[in-house]
Design a protein around this motif. Sequence first.
Motif, short mmCIF file in Angstrom:
data_model
loop_
_atom_site.label_atom_id
_atom_site.label_comp_id
_atom_site.label_asym_id
_atom_site.label_seq_id
_atom_site.Cartn_x
_atom_site.Cartn_y
_atom_site.Cartn_z
N LEU A 64 13.15 0.18 9.58
CA LEU A 64 12.57 -0.96 8.86
C LEU A 64 11.31 -1.49 9.53
CD1 LEU A 64 15.77 -2.92 7.79
CD2 LEU A 64 14.22 -1.63 6.33
N LEU A 65 11.21 -1.32 10.84
CA LEU A 65 10.04 -1.82 11.56
C LEU A 65 8.93 -0.78 11.67
CD1 LEU A 65 11.79 -3.89 14.36
CD2 LEU A 65 10.71 -4.71 12.27
N SER A 66 9.18 0.44 11.20
CA SER A 66 8.12 1.44 11.21
C SER A 66 7.02 0.97 10.25
CB SER A 66 8.66 2.81 10.82
OG SER A 66 9.09 2.80 9.48
N TYR A 67 5.81 1.39 10.53
CA TYR A 67 4.68 0.88 9.74
C TYR A 67 3.69 1.98 9.42
CZ TYR A 67 2.08 1.04 14.11
OH TYR A 67 1.47 1.46 15.27
N LYS A 68 2.82 1.65 8.49
CA LYS A 68 1.67 2.49 8.22
C LYS A 68 0.46 1.57 8.13
CE LYS A 68 1.78 2.72 3.18
NZ LYS A 68 1.76 3.59 2.03
N ILE A 69 -0.67 2.13 8.40
CA ILE A 69 -1.92 1.37 8.36
C ILE A 69 -2.64 1.73 7.07
CG2 ILE A 69 -4.14 1.00 9.47
CD1 ILE A 69 -2.72 1.60 12.14
N VAL A 70 -2.91 0.71 6.27
CA VAL A 70 -3.56 0.90 4.98
C VAL A 70 -5.04 0.51 5.12
CG1 VAL A 70 -3.57 0.22 2.55
CG2 VAL A 70 -1.41 0.34 3.81
N GLN A 71 -5.90 1.46 4.84
CA GLN A 71 -7.34 1.20 4.90
C GLN A 71 -7.80 0.55 3.59
OE1 GLN A 71 -9.56 4.73 5.80
NE2 GLN A 71 -9.35 4.35 7.98
N ASP B 157 -13.49 -5.57 13.67
CA ASP B 157 -12.38 -4.64 13.89
C ASP B 157 -11.36 -5.24 14.84
OD1 ASP B 157 -11.15 -2.26 13.24
OD2 ASP B 157 -12.12 -1.13 14.84
N TYR B 158 -11.82 -5.98 15.85
CA TYR B 158 -10.93 -6.58 16.84
C TYR B 158 -9.99 -7.62 16.21
CZ TYR B 158 -9.34 -9.06 20.99
OH TYR B 158 -8.57 -9.64 21.95
N VAL B 159 -10.47 -8.35 15.23
CA VAL B 159 -9.64 -9.36 14.56
C VAL B 159 -8.94 -8.78 13.33
CG1 VAL B 159 -10.97 -11.33 15.41
CG2 VAL B 159 -11.56 -10.31 13.21
N THR B 160 -8.76 -7.47 13.31
CA THR B 160 -8.13 -6.72 12.21
C THR B 160 -8.75 -7.10 10.86
OG1 THR B 160 -6.29 -8.26 11.97
CG2 THR B 160 -5.95 -6.37 13.43
N GLY B 161 -10.05 -7.07 10.82
CA GLY B 161 -10.76 -7.44 9.60
C GLY B 161 -10.85 -6.35 8.55
N PHE B 162 -10.32 -5.18 8.85
CA PHE B 162 -10.42 -4.09 7.88
C PHE B 162 -9.05 -3.65 7.37
CE2 PHE B 162 -14.28 -3.61 10.46
CZ PHE B 162 -15.23 -3.63 9.47
N ASP B 163 -8.27 -3.09 8.25
CA ASP B 163 -7.02 -2.44 7.86
C ASP B 163 -5.89 -3.44 7.73
OD1 ASP B 163 -8.45 -0.06 8.13
OD2 ASP B 163 -7.92 0.08 10.25
N GLN B 164 -4.88 -3.03 7.00
CA GLN B 164 -3.67 -3.85 6.83
C GLN B 164 -2.48 -3.05 7.36
OE1 GLN B 164 -2.71 -4.90 2.77
NE2 GLN B 164 -1.31 -6.49 3.41
N ARG C 264 7.77 -0.98 6.75
CA ARG C 264 8.68 -0.57 5.68
C ARG C 264 9.44 -1.78 5.15
NH1 ARG C 264 11.60 4.64 6.96
NH2 ARG C 264 9.62 5.44 6.25
N TRP C 265 9.77 -2.72 6.03
CA TRP C 265 10.46 -3.95 5.62
C TRP C 265 9.61 -4.72 4.61
CZ3 TRP C 265 14.88 -6.26 5.25
CH2 TRP C 265 14.93 -7.63 5.06
N MET C 266 8.31 -4.82 4.87
CA MET C 266 7.42 -5.52 3.95
C MET C 266 7.38 -4.82 2.60
SD MET C 266 4.33 -6.31 6.63
CE MET C 266 3.17 -6.90 5.44
N ARG C 267 7.40 -3.49 2.60
CA ARG C 267 7.38 -2.75 1.34
C ARG C 267 8.66 -2.96 0.56
NH1 ARG C 267 5.00 2.61 3.95
NH2 ARG C 267 6.62 2.03 5.38
N LEU C 268 9.80 -3.13 1.25
CA LEU C 268 11.08 -3.34 0.56
C LEU C 268 11.15 -4.71 -0.10
CD1 LEU C 268 13.68 -1.78 3.02
CD2 LEU C 268 13.01 -0.93 0.77
#
Length: 143
Positions: A34-41, A113-120, A124-128
């Motif tokens: 559930l805590l695994s993640y992916k980075i969405v561009q 980029d340092y303030v995570t201004g691009f990717d999200q 998996r928990w968030m997707r559920l």
Amino acid sequence: MPPTAASEAGQPRRIWLILTGVCLVALLAAAASLLSYKIVQPPDNARVIVDEQRRTYASTPCVVYNKLDRDVISNRAEINDPSKPLQLFSYASEKTFGDVKADTKLTRDTSCDYVTGFDQIVTRWMRLVGYRSRWTDEGQWRW
């Protein structure tokens, strides 16, 4: 050799320990999953601001909230007035994320980029439970 009373008494305890261990491993595996993640561009149609002199680009929220090393908005005093469009300095222009990905000379602004201004980052928990993308279907930033 026939089983003794002491060995028979230890059998339920051993089964209980094995079942407890299996349950703990299953819970840890479920939590890790559930805590695994992916980075969405950003999508290719998301608009970004390009600093043509520095050959960098930044997301619209980084530009609006002034998270860059230098400002690219010339009418910063009017930024809170929705009736006034953003005016960029002559060294800045607006492009899409697809355009800047195709241009290998452009790089992400390090401050943005340092303030995570691009990717999200999406777990998996968030997707559920449902999550809201940072971008609309039209490429607008939702910040």
